[in-house]
Design a protein around this motif. Structure first.
Motif, PDB file in Angstrom:
ATOM      1  N   VAL A 198      -2.806   5.387  -2.273  1.00 17.05           N
ATOM      2  CA  VAL A 198      -3.548   6.484  -1.659  1.00 17.05           C
ATOM      3  C   VAL A 198      -3.051   7.758  -2.316  1.00 17.05           C
ATOM      4  O   VAL A 198      -1.893   8.141  -2.168  1.00 17.05           O
ATOM      5  CB  VAL A 198      -3.320   6.527  -0.140  1.00 17.05           C
ATOM      6  CG1 VAL A 198      -4.116   7.673   0.480  1.00 17.05           C
ATOM      7  CG2 VAL A 198      -3.711   5.193   0.494  1.00 17.05           C
ATOM      8  N   VAL A 199      -3.935   8.387  -3.098  1.00 13.86           N
ATOM      9  CA  VAL A 199      -3.595   9.590  -3.855  1.00 13.86           C
ATOM     10  C   VAL A 199      -3.848  10.786  -2.945  1.00 13.86           C
ATOM     11  O   VAL A 199      -4.981  11.208  -2.744  1.00 13.86           O
ATOM     12  CB  VAL A 199      -4.451   9.692  -5.131  1.00 13.86           C
ATOM     13  CG1 VAL A 199      -4.086  10.938  -5.935  1.00 13.86           C
ATOM     14  CG2 VAL A 199      -4.281   8.437  -5.990  1.00 13.86           C
ATOM     15  N   ALA A 200      -2.777  11.320  -2.365  1.00 14.54           N
ATOM     16  CA  ALA A 200      -2.900  12.412  -1.391  1.00 14.54           C
ATOM     17  C   ALA A 200      -2.502  13.725  -2.055  1.00 14.54           C
ATOM     18  O   ALA A 200      -1.392  13.849  -2.578  1.00 14.54           O
ATOM     19  CB  ALA A 200      -2.003  12.135  -0.187  1.00 14.54           C
ATOM     20  N   VAL A 235       0.860  -1.183   0.000  1.00 13.72           N
ATOM     21  CA  VAL A 235       0.000   0.000   0.000  1.00 13.72           C
ATOM     22  C   VAL A 235       0.895   1.232   0.000  1.00 13.72           C
ATOM     23  O   VAL A 235       1.744   1.388   0.893  1.00 13.72           O
ATOM     24  CB  VAL A 235      -0.923   0.018   1.237  1.00 13.72           C
ATOM     25  CG1 VAL A 235      -1.814   1.262   1.203  1.00 13.72           C
ATOM     26  CG2 VAL A 235      -1.771  -1.251   1.298  1.00 13.72           C
ATOM     27  N   ALA A 236       0.722   2.087  -1.002  1.00 14.39           N
ATOM     28  CA  ALA A 236       1.560   3.274  -1.165  1.00 14.39           C
ATOM     29  C   ALA A 236       0.738   4.531  -0.932  1.00 14.39           C
ATOM     30  O   ALA A 236      -0.386   4.646  -1.438  1.00 14.39           O
ATOM     31  CB  ALA A 236       2.165   3.306  -2.565  1.00 14.39           C
ATOM     32  N   LEU A 277       3.407   3.019  -9.522  1.00 12.65           N
ATOM     33  CA  LEU A 277       3.244   2.100  -8.393  1.00 12.65           C
ATOM     34  C   LEU A 277       1.976   1.265  -8.566  1.00 12.65           C
ATOM     35  O   LEU A 277       1.973   0.064  -8.272  1.00 12.65           O
ATOM     36  CB  LEU A 277       3.204   2.887  -7.084  1.00 12.65           C
ATOM     37  CG  LEU A 277       4.478   3.679  -6.741  1.00 12.65           C
ATOM     38  CD1 LEU A 277       4.278   4.438  -5.432  1.00 12.65           C
ATOM     39  CD2 LEU A 277       5.698   2.769  -6.655  1.00 12.65           C
ATOM     40  N   SER A 278       0.918   1.890  -9.058  1.00  8.83           N
ATOM     41  CA  SER A 278      -0.317   1.149  -9.309  1.00  8.83           C
ATOM     42  C   SER A 278      -0.100   0.099 -10.396  1.00  8.83           C
ATOM     43  O   SER A 278      -0.540  -1.053 -10.266  1.00  8.83           O
ATOM     44  CB  SER A 278      -1.429   2.111  -9.724  1.00  8.83           C
ATOM     45  OG  SER A 278      -2.610   1.413 -10.058  1.00  8.83           O
ATOM     46  N   LEU A 313       4.462   2.015   2.017  1.00  9.94           N
ATOM     47  CA  LEU A 313       5.344   2.761   1.139  1.00  9.94           C
ATOM     48  C   LEU A 313       4.834   4.204   1.063  1.00  9.94           C
ATOM     49  O   LEU A 313       3.683   4.432   0.702  1.00  9.94           O
ATOM     50  CB  LEU A 313       5.291   2.111  -0.238  1.00  9.94           C
ATOM     51  CG  LEU A 313       6.331   2.401  -1.300  1.00  9.94           C
ATOM     52  CD1 LEU A 313       6.118   1.419  -2.465  1.00  9.94           C
ATOM     53  CD2 LEU A 313       6.240   3.813  -1.846  1.00  9.94           C
ATOM     54  N   VAL A 314       5.674   5.144   1.449  1.00  4.16           N
ATOM     55  CA  VAL A 314       5.290   6.560   1.418  1.00  4.16           C
ATOM     56  C   VAL A 314       6.249   7.309   0.511  1.00  4.16           C
ATOM     57  O   VAL A 314       7.477   7.130   0.596  1.00  4.16           O
ATOM     58  CB  VAL A 314       5.297   7.163   2.840  1.00  4.16           C
ATOM     59  CG1 VAL A 314       5.211   8.686   2.786  1.00  4.16           C
ATOM     60  CG2 VAL A 314       4.134   6.601   3.647  1.00  4.16           C
TER      61      VAL A 314
END
Length: 678
Positions: free
Chosen positions: A447-449, A421-422, A439-440, A498-499
């Motif tokens: 997570v699109v921030a 999960v990124a 990444l997708s 993953l950030v």
């Protein structure tokens, strides 16, 4: 072009599969029989089209159908060696295929071919399985349907079950279908419409029978202190528990999570009989293949403190693994497949909800949906009688069936970032957008921030929607918004692995024109923002206990002293040293911290589009639309850096091949000698 029979079969499948009251996702199958011309002889031959292995009725296409010669399939009855060797018949289906055969035939192919009806549906409706799992299901079926629906005792799906149902149909000419003990329903008809009508008649009649005859509180009264927490408190507790539970559920292999606090789940967990019923496990094979034989159930009320709950969940998880291992050893034979993992797929927390886990988000979500089906089944069976699922030995025979193992072996190899999960900040444009896409594409949930919520939502939709990506609106200068973003990630996917610290902006001015506001804004967004994001990431990853990656999108300006750029260069240098500091501190938790140092990325960049391009072009005395070319010409390789090149570096750092690398900065600048790392 599809034949009329195939078109009708697909239409019927879609209508039945679209309603979860009729069947669960990827559960059940439907078929049609008709004659068609043999392309070799030109003579008509009897064919059967049936949903292939692993397909879903609601989304079935012609490519998902297996196509078989009906005369050859029925001839297999003459060479059938008996129930002890019925698995051998699955391999024989290949000799019955017509042409290229279409999709791989499922284990239920024999049932569809051997039963003498032009159209057949096999479904897993909650109401039908409630009758099938009631202790006196046969008598209840007779009471509910009379002679219109017959009873078939539990038998594992396969060739013998097909023969059994065929015999029941011959012996009960008035019957429109059967209830399959412990399993589901099968219905038939002379036409596609008649078959569909019969399926729906069985389902709706069973629903009405349960509603009319069943008792009002089949799960017993509400336990004192077990009512659901208020929504805000419940979801905060769930977000806090999700990383812990995901880490526990990933003891054998990494899993993605899903959270469900629907009313039916919360009501079940508030009721007196939920511990007993949950311990009995699910019954329908489609259910327990996805949920395991039983869930892990927390035995504390919602009023317990977080620390009490966390400690107890760890104890229960250890006990669950011991129990599952004992279950495997109790029933395994020398030729059984190896144990696939002892962690729970479903965790039930009273007052909070259900956490489900799987190899990807869809699998986790579907596992939760199947357990909701199981709750509905228990409710119906308990309302009428007593819930009595099939024996554990039979569950094991299906869970560790050689045919099921072969089906799993046919699955495609997972992509490099499957189960990860990124969370990407500044993900709605430029480098962040390219990184989220990469990444997708490599299998991660994303997570699109971004501070720009509409653009973040648009990208999340482009990446595949809730099973692949979710959007969160976040200003990285705001601690609470960052915490909320990580809570959203935990609720959506179970946690974060993953950030990518990418959010940024730039103001190009000489020192004497740089205001305190200019300085503070750039440091707040990039230096302070990446610190806040990394701190929250480290908190969650440490609780999760699965390691992780933090990647900073820094800049060549972190080491290269460019003109009129003091605030931007200084904050990028701050970020660059955060990489080193955090790599040293977080390595003990298996968290790697690395950075990427791009040269100026002009095309597709949100920063450059926001005025930075014009400012830098003025500094270097070139036209704004030539800035990318100017940057390229000053590099060793004479190449322009694009967002996709930076995204590729991020993937290189997190894709698995550099598992022993931390504290590194990867230049993506086409070769700027002044920015070489020393």
């Amino acid at each position: 072009m599809s034949s009329p029979e195939v078109a009708a079969l697909l239409a019927r499948s879609h209508e039945l599969g679209a309603d979860p009251r009729n069947t669960n996702y990827a559960g059940g199958n439907a078929s049609a029989k008709a004659e068609a011309a043999d392309p070799v002889t030109g003579r008509p031959v009897p064919l059967m089209w049936v949903k292939g292995s692993g397909g879903d009725l609601g989304t079935l296409t012609e490519a998902g159908l297996a196509v078989l010669r009906l005369d050859r399939l029925r001839s297999l009855a003459g060479v059938y060696p008996g129930a002890d060797r019925e698995d051998e018949m699955v391999g024989a289906f290949d000799y019955c295929l017509h042409g290229k055969g279409g999709a791989a035939p499922s284990i239920d192919t024999a049932m569809h071919g051997l039963v003498d009806a032009a159209h057949i549906d096999h479904l897993h409706p909650d109401a039908g399985i409630a009758l099938a799992t009631a202790a006196d299901g046969e008598a209840l079926t007779k009471e509910c349907f009379g002679n219109r629906v017959a009873w078939v005792p539990w038998r594992r799906p396969g060739f013998q079950l097909g023969l059994d149902i065929a015999a029941v149909k011959r012996e009960n000419p008035a019957a429109i279908g059967v209830i399959l003990g412990g399993h589901g329903i099968t219905a038939w008809g002379a036409t596609s419409e008649e078959c569909k009508a019969n399926s729906l008649h069985i389902i709706r009649t069973a629903e009405d029978f349960i509603a009319r005859r069943g008792k009002s509180e089949p799960f017993g009264p509400v336990l004192d202190g077990y009512a659901a927490l208020p929504e805000d408190e419940r979801r905060r507790r769930a977000a806090a528990l999700a990383p812990l539970l995901r880490g526990l559920a990933s003891a054998d292999r990494p899993q993605v999570g899903h959270f469900d606090d629907s009313g039916e789940v919360l009501d079940f967990l508030a009721r007196e009989r939920h511990p007993h019923l949950a311990a009995l496990g699910t019954s329908c094979p489609d259910h327990f293949l996805r949920t395991k034989v039983r869930p892990l159930v927390l035995d504390l009320p919602p009023t317990a403190s977080f620390d009490e709950v966390a400690d107890r969940l760890r104890e229960l998880h250890a006990a669950y693994r011991d129990d599952y291992r004992a279950y495997y050893e109790r029933f395994a034979t020398p030729d059984s497949p190896p144990m696939r993992g002892a962690d729970p797929a479903i965790v039930l927390v009273p007052g909070v909800g259900m956490f489900s886990f799987g190899k990807d988000k869809q699998t986790a979500r579907v596992a939760g949906e199947f357990y909701r089906n199981a709750i509905n089944v228990m409710r119906g069976a308990e309302a009428l009688s007593r819930y009595q699922p099939i024996d554990e030995s039979e569950k094991f025979r299906i869970e560790y069936w050689a045919l099921e193992e072969a089906k799993l072996a046919r699955m495609p190899a997972p992509r490099p970032l499957a189960t990860r999960v990124a969370l990407v900040t500044g993900a709605a444009s430029g480098i962040g957008k390219a990184t989220a896409r990469r990444l997708s594409a490599e299998g991660a949930c994303v997570v699109v921030a971004d501070v720009n919520a509409p653009d973040a939502e648009e990208l999340a939709g482009e990446l595949g929607g809730p099973d692949r990506a979710v959007a969160v609106a976040v200003d990285v200068t705001d601690e609470e918004q960052i915490a909320a973003a990580f809570r959203s990630a935990a609720l959506a996917f179970g946690g974060v692995d993953l950030v990518v610290n990418n959010a940024g902006l730039s103001i190009s001015k000489p020192l004497l024109e740089t205001t305190v506001r200019d300085w503070d804004l750039q440091h707040d967004v990039m230096a302070r923002g990446s610190f806040l994001v990394s701190r929250e990431a480290a908190r969650l990853m440490t609780e999760q206990g699965m390691g992780g990656d933090i990647v900073y999108i820094a800049s060549k300006n972190a080491v290269f002293a460019g003109p009129d750029n003091v605030a931007y260069g200084a904050t990028k240098a701050d970020q660059a040293h955060q990489v080193r500091l955090l790599a040293a501190e977080l390595g003990a938790h298996g968290i790697r911290v690395n950075g990427v140092n791009p040269d100026g990325v002009v095309r597709g960049s949100g920063i450059f589009a926001g005025g930075w391009a014009a400012q830098r072009a003025a500094v270097y005395g070139v036209e704004e639309d030539k800035l990318g070319e100017f940057y390229a010409q000053r590099t060793i390789l004479k190449r322009e850096v694009l967002p996709e090149h930076v995204a590729a570096a991020v993937f290189a750092l997190v894709g698995g091949d550099l598992s022993h690398t931390t504290g590194l900065h990867v230049p993506v600048d086409a070769g700027v000698a002044a920015a070489f790392l020393r």
